[in-house]
Structures are given as structure tokens and as C-alpha cells.
Write a protein that holds these residues in place. Structure first.
Motif, PDB file in Angstrom:
ATOM      1  N   SER A 162       0.842  -1.198   0.000  1.00 33.76           N
ATOM      2  CA  SER A 162       0.000   0.000   0.000  1.00 33.76           C
ATOM      3  C   SER A 162       0.876   1.245   0.000  1.00 33.76           C
ATOM      4  CB  SER A 162      -0.923   0.014   1.227  1.00 33.76           C
ATOM      5  OG  SER A 162      -0.172   0.160   2.417  1.00 33.76           O
ATOM      6  N   LEU A 163       0.262   2.378  -0.293  1.00 36.61           N
ATOM      7  CA  LEU A 163       0.972   3.655  -0.320  1.00 36.61           C
ATOM      8  C   LEU A 163       0.003   4.772   0.015  1.00 36.61           C
ATOM      9  CD1 LEU A 163       3.447   5.433  -0.990  1.00 36.61           C
ATOM     10  CD2 LEU A 163       2.687   5.425  -3.375  1.00 36.61           C
ATOM     11  N   GLY A 164       0.451   5.706   0.881  1.00 39.86           N
ATOM     12  CA  GLY A 164      -0.329   6.896   1.154  1.00 39.86           C
ATOM     13  C   GLY A 164      -1.133   6.881   2.431  1.00 39.86           C
ATOM     14  N   THR A 165      -1.360   5.706   3.010  1.00 40.25           N
ATOM     15  CA  THR A 165      -2.175   5.642   4.224  1.00 40.25           C
ATOM     16  C   THR A 165      -1.458   6.251   5.420  1.00 40.25           C
ATOM     17  OG1 THR A 165      -3.176   3.597   3.387  1.00 40.25           O
ATOM     18  CG2 THR A 165      -3.508   4.111   5.719  1.00 40.25           C
ATOM     19  N   TRP A 166      -0.137   5.985   5.520  1.00 38.20           N
ATOM     20  CA  TRP A 166       0.639   6.464   6.662  1.00 38.20           C
ATOM     21  C   TRP A 166       1.817   7.329   6.218  1.00 38.20           C
ATOM     22  CZ3 TRP A 166      -1.131   5.508  11.551  1.00 38.20           C
ATOM     23  CH2 TRP A 166      -2.093   4.506  11.693  1.00 38.20           C
ATOM     24  N   GLY A 167       1.701   7.979   5.076  1.00 41.59           N
ATOM     25  CA  GLY A 167       2.794   8.808   4.590  1.00 41.59           C
ATOM     26  C   GLY A 167       3.238   8.381   3.202  1.00 41.59           C
ATOM     27  N   ASN A 168       4.415   8.856   2.814  1.00 38.29           N
ATOM     28  CA  ASN A 168       4.888   8.624   1.448  1.00 38.29           C
ATOM     29  C   ASN A 168       5.760   7.387   1.287  1.00 38.29           C
ATOM     30  OD1 ASN A 168       3.617  10.994   0.514  1.00 38.29           O
ATOM     31  ND2 ASN A 168       5.350  12.245   1.225  1.00 38.29           N
ATOM     32  N   ILE A 169       6.078   6.721   2.393  1.00 39.14           N
ATOM     33  CA  ILE A 169       6.899   5.513   2.293  1.00 39.14           C
ATOM     34  C   ILE A 169       5.985   4.330   1.994  1.00 39.14           C
ATOM     35  CG2 ILE A 169       8.490   3.965   3.484  1.00 39.14           C
ATOM     36  CD1 ILE A 169       9.384   6.311   5.176  1.00 39.14           C
ATOM     37  N   PRO A 170       6.188   3.644   0.880  1.00 34.44           N
ATOM     38  CA  PRO A 170       5.285   2.544   0.519  1.00 34.44           C
ATOM     39  C   PRO A 170       5.509   1.312   1.386  1.00 34.44           C
ATOM     40  CG  PRO A 170       7.086   2.658  -1.045  1.00 34.44           C
ATOM     41  CD  PRO A 170       7.236   3.854  -0.135  1.00 34.44           C
TER      42      PRO A 170
END
Length: 242
Positions: A152-160
Motif C-alpha cells: 500500500s501507499l499513502g495511508t501512513w505517509g509517502n513511504i510505501p
């Protein structure tokens, strides 16, 4: 020769088969786990770091002193009880040989703990942060399990979060269920590694000086080469007093 008599015993195929079946099967030896730090019954300080060191020796897997045991497969369960009188009730509810959740054993074979810890943000959010943000439901368990497998990407910041296609759907659901259900108590968490540290809680407003920390180190071996399902677990428990 010399007039001696040599007696020969001929075993039939059936007798040989029976003989082989009677040979004792190889048995896996349980690992020996101990903690060399902290000392048992030592005193802890509030809001302070506690260093720990765990030693594992397994006949089949090897010795942690020689880097033969994968550190991320060694678990430390940390439990705080506000009153030592609660120990008896805790032990009566949970056997001393209580196995770790299956989800945790699966997670120790994956890089989960490289990015996540129990209660502090590392590369990704802590398990407690995830559990606080997402109340448990069957649909949330399903959604989180899909992220574990697909990333995933974007849920907790920019680190996938990288994908883990090697994880089976059933395993991903077990992991998601454990994260969402078993990480809401800040006084009960798991760490991995043969050495590390954790921070004790802030001093309670009403402190009677009876609080204790229960530390339980454990390691589940890989079984025998010809029987990997025959896994065994070793553990070591100690208590820290206030």
C-alpha cells in the motif's frame, strides 16, 4: 576352522521390515532459552529504558552466540501488572507453556518487524497505532490482509509498504486479526530480537509500589529436516519489581 561352528541367522524380508519399524524415530529437541539481562527480580524505574539480552541454544537449529539463530524469530513478551497479586490470576488463565499466537510465528518469518514495532513508529506505524486507528471488523480484517499481501501507499505517509505475495490469504487474515485485536493494551506487547530495550510506563497516579513487569522470552524451532512440522518451543520467564 579349528573345528568351530559358525551359526548364521537369515532374516526374511518381513522380519527386516519389522525390525526397521521398531527402531525409535528421531525426536526433535526443544530449544533452551534464557535471559542474561535483566536479572530476575531486579527493580525497574518508571519511564526508563530496560535493556534485555536473550540466549537461545537448539540442538537442531544452532546457538544464538554463533549467529545460528535468526534474531527476528526470538520473541519477548512484555506485560505490566499494576499489582503483583494479579500474577496468580494471570497464571491460572494462561498456562506457563502457552504458545504464541500463530500470527506472530508467521510474522517472525517475514520482515514485519523491520518496519513495525509494538508501540513506537519505526519506518511504518506501530501495531498499536494501527489498532487505534482501525476498530476491528471483518471488513477491516479483510482490507488489511489485502494490504499485507499487495502492499500500500499513502495511508501512513509517502513511504510505501512493500507487497508480500509469498503470504497466503489465510495467514494474512491471521496477521491482520492479531494486529487489530491484540494491540490495544499499551501494557502488553511483543518485541523481537536477541537483544534490545523497551521503555517502562509512566508512574501511575495511584501507585502502591506493587507493580511488576513480567518478561517472557521464547523461541520456536524449525523441527527436524525430515519432519519440519514437529516444531518445539522453549521459553524463559522473569519478573521485575517496583
Amino acid at each position: 576352522m579349528g573345528g568351530g561352528v559358525v551359526a548364521l541367522t537369515i532374516l526374511s524380508g518381513a522380519m527386516l521390515s519389522s525390525f526397521r519399524e521398531s527402531e525409535p524415530a528421531a525426536e526433535n529437541t526443544a530449544p533452551v532459552v534464557r535471559m542474561t539481562l535483566p536479572a530476575a527480580n531486579a527493580k525497574f524505574q518508571w519511564n526508563a529504558m530496560v535493556n534485555y539480552t536473550i540466549h537461545v541454544n537448539d540442538k537442531e537449529d544452532g546457538n544464538s552466540e554463533y549467529d545460528e539463530i535468526a534474531p527476528h524469530e526470538v520473541l519477548l513478551q512484555v506485560l505490566f501488572l499494576s499489582d503483583s497479586a494479579q500474577l496468580q490470576a494471570y497464571r491460572s488463565e494462561r498456562s506457563k507453556t502457552e504458545p504464541e499466537p500463530e500470527a506472530l510465528l508467521t510474522m517472525t518469518t517475514l520482515p514485519c518487524f523491520n518496519c513495525h514495532t509494538a508501540n513506537d513508529k519505526l519506518i511504518g506505524p506501530s501495531f498499536q497505532q494501527i489498532a487505534a486507528k482501525y476498530p476491528y471488523s471483518a471488513s477491516m480484517e479483510d482490507a488489511l490482509s489485502k494490504k499485507i499481501i499487495g502492499g500500500s501507499l499513502g495511508t501512513w505517509g509517502n513511504i510505501p509498504m512493500p507487497p508480500h505475495p509469498e503470504v497466503q490469504a489465510v495467514q494474512a487474515k491471521e496477521i491482520a486479526r492479531w494486529i487489530l485485536k491484540s494491540n490495544k493494551d499499551a501494557d502488553h506487547f511483543y518485541l523481537t530480537g536477541i537483544s534490545g530495550a523497551f521503555k517502562t510506563r509512566m508512574k501511575p497516579v495511584k501507585d502502591a509500589g506493587k507493580g511488576v513487569y513480567l518478561l517472557r522470552a521464547s523461541y520456536t524451532d524449525h523441527g527436524l529436516k525430515d519432519n519440519p512440522q514437529q516444531r518445539k518451543r522453549g521459553q524463559y520467564t522473569l519478573m521485575l519489581k517496583n
